[in-house]
Design an enzyme around this catalytic site. Sequence first.
Site, PDB file in Angstrom:
ATOM      1  N   ARG A   1       0.817  -1.219   0.000  1.00 38.21           N
ATOM      2  CA  ARG A   1       0.000   0.000   0.000  1.00 38.21           C
ATOM      3  C   ARG A   1       0.849   1.267   0.000  1.00 38.21           C
ATOM      4  O   ARG A   1       0.435   2.292  -0.547  1.00 38.21           O
ATOM      5  CB  ARG A   1      -0.939  -0.008   1.204  1.00 38.21           C
ATOM      6  CG  ARG A   1      -2.058  -1.003   0.999  1.00 38.21           C
ATOM      7  CD  ARG A   1      -3.038  -0.980   2.131  1.00 38.21           C
ATOM      8  NE  ARG A   1      -4.209  -1.780   1.776  1.00 38.21           N
ATOM      9  CZ  ARG A   1      -5.125  -2.170   2.635  1.00 38.21           C
ATOM     10  NH1 ARG A   1      -5.021  -1.834   3.907  1.00 38.21           N
ATOM     11  NH2 ARG A   1      -6.150  -2.881   2.241  1.00 38.21           N
TER      12      ARG A   1
ATOM     13  N   GLY B   1     -13.937  -3.286   0.311  1.00 36.73           N
ATOM     14  CA  GLY B   1     -15.314  -2.794   0.428  1.00 36.73           C
ATOM     15  C   GLY B   1     -15.610  -1.657  -0.535  1.00 36.73           C
ATOM     16  O   GLY B   1     -16.692  -1.593  -1.131  1.00 36.73           O
TER      17      GLY B   1
ATOM     18  N   GLY C   1      -9.395  -8.290  -0.782  1.00 36.33           N
ATOM     19  CA  GLY C   1      -8.181  -8.538  -0.004  1.00 36.33           C
ATOM     20  C   GLY C   1      -7.580  -9.907  -0.267  1.00 36.33           C
ATOM     21  O   GLY C   1      -6.430 -10.040  -0.693  1.00 36.33           O
TER      22      GLY C   1
ATOM     23  N   LYS D   1     -17.667 -13.822   2.212  1.00 35.55           N
ATOM     24  CA  LYS D   1     -18.562 -12.797   2.770  1.00 35.55           C
ATOM     25  C   LYS D   1     -19.785 -12.607   1.887  1.00 35.55           C
ATOM     26  O   LYS D   1     -19.949 -11.579   1.235  1.00 35.55           O
ATOM     27  CB  LYS D   1     -17.803 -11.479   2.893  1.00 35.55           C
ATOM     28  CG  LYS D   1     -16.694 -11.514   3.927  1.00 35.55           C
ATOM     29  CD  LYS D   1     -16.104 -10.130   4.040  1.00 35.55           C
ATOM     30  CE  LYS D   1     -14.745 -10.146   4.723  1.00 35.55           C
ATOM     31  NZ  LYS D   1     -13.947  -8.972   4.327  1.00 35.55           N
TER      32      LYS D   1
HETATM   33  P1  ADP Z   1     -11.989 -11.140  -0.649  1.00 31.83           P
HETATM   34  O1  ADP Z   1     -11.179 -10.669   0.535  1.00 31.83           O
HETATM   35  O2  ADP Z   1     -11.116 -11.461  -1.812  1.00 31.83           O
HETATM   36  O3  ADP Z   1     -13.103 -10.202  -0.989  1.00 31.83           O
HETATM   37  P2  ADP Z   1     -13.590 -12.861   1.054  1.00 31.83           P
HETATM   38  O4  ADP Z   1     -13.083 -12.094   2.220  1.00 31.83           O
HETATM   39  O5  ADP Z   1     -15.027 -12.761   0.733  1.00 31.83           O
HETATM   40  O6  ADP Z   1     -12.699 -12.532  -0.252  1.00 31.83           O
HETATM   41  O7  ADP Z   1     -13.314 -14.417   1.244  1.00 31.83           O
HETATM   42  C1  ADP Z   1     -12.018 -14.947   1.308  1.00 31.83           C
HETATM   43  C2  ADP Z   1     -11.985 -16.183   2.152  1.00 31.83           C
HETATM   44  O8  ADP Z   1     -12.967 -17.100   1.733  1.00 31.83           O
HETATM   45  C3  ADP Z   1     -10.680 -16.925   2.032  1.00 31.83           C
HETATM   46  O9  ADP Z   1      -9.961 -16.749   3.238  1.00 31.83           O
HETATM   47  C4  ADP Z   1     -11.067 -18.370   1.788  1.00 31.83           C
HETATM   48  O10 ADP Z   1     -10.380 -19.285   2.611  1.00 31.83           O
HETATM   49  C5  ADP Z   1     -12.537 -18.375   2.116  1.00 31.83           C
HETATM   50  N1  ADP Z   1     -13.278 -19.402   1.391  1.00 31.83           N
HETATM   51  C6  ADP Z   1     -13.432 -19.524   0.062  1.00 31.83           C
HETATM   52  N2  ADP Z   1     -14.163 -20.606  -0.251  1.00 31.83           N
HETATM   53  C7  ADP Z   1     -14.482 -21.204   0.916  1.00 31.83           C
HETATM   54  C8  ADP Z   1     -15.236 -22.367   1.266  1.00 31.83           C
HETATM   55  N3  ADP Z   1     -15.783 -23.123   0.329  1.00 31.83           N
HETATM   56  N4  ADP Z   1     -15.389 -22.655   2.571  1.00 31.83           N
HETATM   57  C9  ADP Z   1     -14.828 -21.885   3.512  1.00 31.83           C
HETATM   58  N5  ADP Z   1     -14.099 -20.785   3.252  1.00 31.83           N
HETATM   59  C10 ADP Z   1     -13.940 -20.434   1.969  1.00 31.83           C
HETATM   60 MG    MG Z   2     -11.589 -10.669   2.628  1.00 26.34          MG
END
Ligand code: ADP
Ligand code: MG
Length: 405
Positions: A44, A380, A357, A204
Site C-alpha cells: 500500500r 469494500g 483482499g 462474505k
Molecule cells: P476477498 O477478501 O477477496 O473479498 P472474502 O473475504 O469474501 O474474499 O473471502 C475470502 C476467504 O474465503 C478466504 O480466506 C477463503 O479461505 C474463504 N473461502 C473460500 N471458499 C471457501 C469455502 N468453500 N469454505 C470456507 N471458506 C472459503
Molecule cells: Mg476478505
Amino acid sequence: MADSLRTIDELDVEGRRVLLRADFNVPLHRPRSGGPIEVADDTRIRAALETIADLRARGARLVLVSHLGRPKGPDPALSMRPVADRLAELTGAPVLLAPAVTGPEVVALSERLASGEMLMLENIRYEPGETRNDPELVSALAELADLYVNDAFGTAHRAHASTEGIAHRLPSAAGRLMEREVSTLQAIVERADRPLVAILGGAKVTDKIGVVERFLELADLLCIGGAMCFPFLAAQGHRVGASLCPEEDVASARRVLAAAAGSSCRFELPIDLSLAPEGQDEASRRVLDGVEVPDGWSGLDIGPRTSARYAGEIAAAGTVFWNGPMGRFELEQFAAGTRAVAEAVAATPARTVVGGGETVEAMRSFGLEDRVTHLSTGGGATLEFLEGRELPGVHALTITAVSAR
Ligand code: ADP
Ligand code: MG
C-alpha cells in the site's frame, strides 16, 4: 459523477502545503524480541509512490495522513513511525514524523516544510473525530495545508474527516491511484468489452449479494465459486452438508436466482466440488463429481470440471472482473480452483480487473499479480462502487468548493 473527478493536474501545487490522504493501513510485524515494529507488507505504501513523486517533483510541500489499524485514541503500538521509516527508504528522502495529528506544534512543522519535503502526521485514528467526520478535526486538518489530495481509494466508502470532510474545506483533487481505480471500475460499469464475465466467490456472501445482483444487470456471464456457491446450491434444493451456508444467505440467494431467471446474464454454479470431512479442513481432499454434499462433509473448493469450465469462459471473455477466492486457497489441497481461475485471468487477452483482499493475496501467492490489467486496492470500496453506490470520498472530489488556482 466520477467523470468530473478533479485530478492533481488541475492543482497548482508549487510551494504549497498539500495534505495527501493515503491508505497506509499496512500489516505490521512486531518482533517477539521486542525490537522496533516493522511494516510486514509495503504494497500500500508503494501504491502511493506515484502520486507522492508527482507532487514532490512539482514542488509541493507534502503533509501525509493515513489511518493504521483501529486505535481508540493515541496508542504507540499503532504509531505511523514504521510507515514513515519505510516511506523514507522507498523514496530515498527524509520523512519527518509529527508528534500528533494536529495542534500548534504540528502546524509549525508544516510551515517549516520546504518544497519537496515530507511530513507524516500521526495515525489519524488517534483522533476520535476522524470516524465521526467532526468539523473541529476538519478545521484542525485544514490549518495544516493549502490543498488536499485524496489517494486512499480503499477508504473512500467512509465519510471520515480525512477522507470526506476536509475535501469541502480545501481545494481538492484525486491522486493518481484514486484516479485509476475510479476510471477502471467506471469502465467496467459503462463500457466493458463484451462478453463481460464476472467471477465471484469468497466467504462474505452477505456483503457481496448486492454486487451479485448488480452484475446480473451488467455482465453477460456470472460464475459463482467459493463458499458463496452454497446458499445458491441450497436454494436450488441441493444438499450442502457442513459447508459454510448461513440460513439468511439462502433467502438472499433465492431472490437472486429469481432475478437471474429473468435476466439475459447467464448464471453458472459449480458442477463439482472438493470436500473435506467436517471440521477437518487440513485432511486430504475428496473430489465430488456433482454438488450433493453428504452430511459430515464440507465443500472447500470448486472441483476440476468447474475450474476448467470457468477458465474456458475467462479465456473467451472481453472483460473479466474477479472478486473472491474459489475455495480455501490458503490450504494447498484446496487451492486448485483459485489457481485455475488466477492462471486463466493471467493468460486471457481480455481486460482483467481483480479486487478483494484475499483475492489479490491469492494472485500474489501464485506470482501472477503483474499479469492483471488492474489490481484493485479497495475491498469494500471496490464492491460498493460496482454496486452503484456513491462513495463519499470520491463524490467529495467532484464538487468544486473553492477555486484551486
Ligand atoms: P476477498 O477478501 O477477496 O473479498 P472474502 O473475504 O469474501 O474474499 O473471502 C475470502 C476467504 O474465503 C478466504 O480466506 C477463503 O479461505 C474463504 N473461502 C473460500 N471458499 C471457501 C469455502 N468453500 N469454505 C470456507 N471458506 C472459503
Ligand atoms: Mg476478505
